[in-house]
Design an enzyme around this catalytic site. Sequence first.
Site, PDB file in Angstrom:
ATOM      1  N   GLU A   1      34.560  59.623  90.522  1.00  0.00           N
ATOM      2  CA  GLU A   1      34.920  59.302  89.127  1.00  0.00           C
ATOM      3  C   GLU A   1      36.038  58.275  89.086  1.00  0.00           C
ATOM      4  OE1 GLU A   1      35.251  63.409  87.996  1.00  0.00           O
ATOM      5  OE2 GLU A   1      33.069  63.546  88.145  1.00  0.00           O
TER       6      GLU A   1
ATOM      7  N   ASN B   1      37.961  71.551  91.880  1.00  0.00           N
ATOM      8  CA  ASN B   1      38.428  70.351  91.194  1.00  0.00           C
ATOM      9  C   ASN B   1      38.228  70.562  89.690  1.00  0.00           C
ATOM     10  OD1 ASN B   1      38.963  67.816  90.239  1.00  0.00           O
ATOM     11  ND2 ASN B   1      37.243  66.808  91.276  1.00  0.00           N
TER      12      ASN B   1
ATOM     13  N   GLY C   1      28.172  66.903  88.913  1.00  0.00           N
ATOM     14  CA  GLY C   1      28.097  67.270  87.496  1.00  0.00           C
ATOM     15  C   GLY C   1      26.706  67.173  86.909  1.00  0.00           C
TER      16      GLY C   1
ATOM     17  N   SER D   1      27.572  69.697  92.377  1.00  0.00           N
ATOM     18  CA  SER D   1      26.785  70.784  91.775  1.00  0.00           C
ATOM     19  C   SER D   1      26.687  72.034  92.649  1.00  0.00           C
ATOM     20  CB  SER D   1      25.383  70.290  91.383  1.00  0.00           C
ATOM     21  OG  SER D   1      25.477  69.301  90.380  1.00  0.00           O
TER      22      SER D   1
ATOM     23  N   HIS E   1      37.799  60.058  94.753  1.00  0.00           N
ATOM     24  CA  HIS E   1      36.730  60.758  94.031  1.00  0.00           C
ATOM     25  C   HIS E   1      35.848  59.729  93.323  1.00  0.00           C
ATOM     26  CE1 HIS E   1      34.591  63.224  91.162  1.00  0.00           C
ATOM     27  NE2 HIS E   1      34.868  64.249  91.954  1.00  0.00           N
TER      28      HIS E   1
ATOM     29  N   LYS F   1      39.250  68.756  87.312  1.00  0.00           N
ATOM     30  CA  LYS F   1      39.118  67.484  86.582  1.00  0.00           C
ATOM     31  C   LYS F   1      40.006  67.498  85.326  1.00  0.00           C
ATOM     32  CE  LYS F   1      34.659  66.947  88.699  1.00  0.00           C
ATOM     33  NZ  LYS F   1      33.377  66.290  88.746  1.00  0.00           N
TER      34      LYS F   1
ATOM     35  N   GLU G   1      30.432  63.679  98.768  1.00  0.00           N
ATOM     36  CA  GLU G   1      29.978  64.023  97.419  1.00  0.00           C
ATOM     37  C   GLU G   1      29.019  62.947  96.918  1.00  0.00           C
ATOM     38  OE1 GLU G   1      32.858  66.732  95.231  1.00  0.00           O
ATOM     39  OE2 GLU G   1      33.752  64.753  95.076  1.00  0.00           O
TER      40      GLU G   1
HETATM   41  P1  PGA Z   1      30.566  69.373  90.319  1.00  0.00           P
HETATM   42  O1  PGA Z   1      31.764  68.386  90.707  1.00  0.00           O
HETATM   43  O2  PGA Z   1      30.680  70.573  91.202  1.00  0.00           O
HETATM   44  O3  PGA Z   1      30.764  69.668  88.874  1.00  0.00           O
HETATM   45  O4  PGA Z   1      29.292  68.612  90.590  1.00  0.00           O
HETATM   46  C1  PGA Z   1      32.162  68.240  92.035  1.00  0.00           C
HETATM   47  C2  PGA Z   1      33.243  67.213  92.139  1.00  0.00           C
HETATM   48  O5  PGA Z   1      33.247  66.245  91.359  1.00  0.00           O
HETATM   49  O6  PGA Z   1      34.128  67.319  92.995  1.00  0.00           O
END
Ligand code: PGA
Length: 305
Positions: A160, A74, A234, A274, A158, A76, A228
Amino acid sequence: MAVASTSLACPHFSGLRRSSCPKLDSPPLSISTAQSFFQNLDSHLRLSSSSPRNKACRPVVAMAGSGKFFVGGNWKCNGTKESIGKLISDLNSAKLESDVDVVVAPPFIYIDQVKSSLTDRMEVSAQNCWIGKGGAFTGEISGEQLKDIGCKWVILGHSERRHIIGEDDEFIGKKAAYALGQGLGVIACIGELLQEREEGKTFDVCYKQLKAFADAVPSWDDVVIAYEPVWAIGTGKVATPQQAQEVHVAVRDWLIKNVSAEVASKTRIIYGGSVNGSNCADLAKQEDIDGFLVGGASLKGLVIS
Ligand code: PGA
């Protein structure tokens, strides 16, 4: 260049319900953290089934469907034409075994660039889409348009989008149903906030989010569930393999009770938050972790260092 080491036992991922097998005496893997997660996917996870000793450990999978390990990147809201071009050339040179599905999710505006230059071995996902048919919805992208440009997948729900943009369960469920109706696969994200985990609400939050998908989708055939935990996204604070496995089992049990045993067996439940080259092997050993959704680490090739 930083080098991380890890060891991986029982590296077979072609099924959801992997048979348990004794630990292999694998030497520690050397993983360059400066390389793309995808570029080194095979060595991170030892996905190869070609070695005779791995073959002895191939899974006994009593299930329909492909059951392939699934790894999504992803990206983003990151990248430029130039940096994405570089990442694609890294990806194109990655050696991947056949028993893993690899999907990348660029920002909308780079999907065409990725589609036209990325090897067909990997599929392309969008990170979002509109809830219904296109039309007078300024700034939105419809499922039909994603299909038109060659996307196979779309990430929906997601965290976010849930917590920054404010999308709610019902809205996300409807998006999933519409996207599936257009022939897209859906990477359906669920996960709890830190506070919810601390209050002991992890399962309830995940079940509620799952129910919204279940209430809306006509079929789970083209759905991959991404667990997640929001506190892990992140943050560099990855869930422990046990924490992730516990939720993945609960999700699968929820599917058994609320959808069907067949769907529970067929549906891939992947972990995100992460994930990187150093921790993916231990996570992947968990029986109910059927893949990953990778954010930051999937961008390694994008980072101009
Ligand atoms: P990350 O993001 O691996 O940077 O924690 C994962 C995601 O948001 O799908």
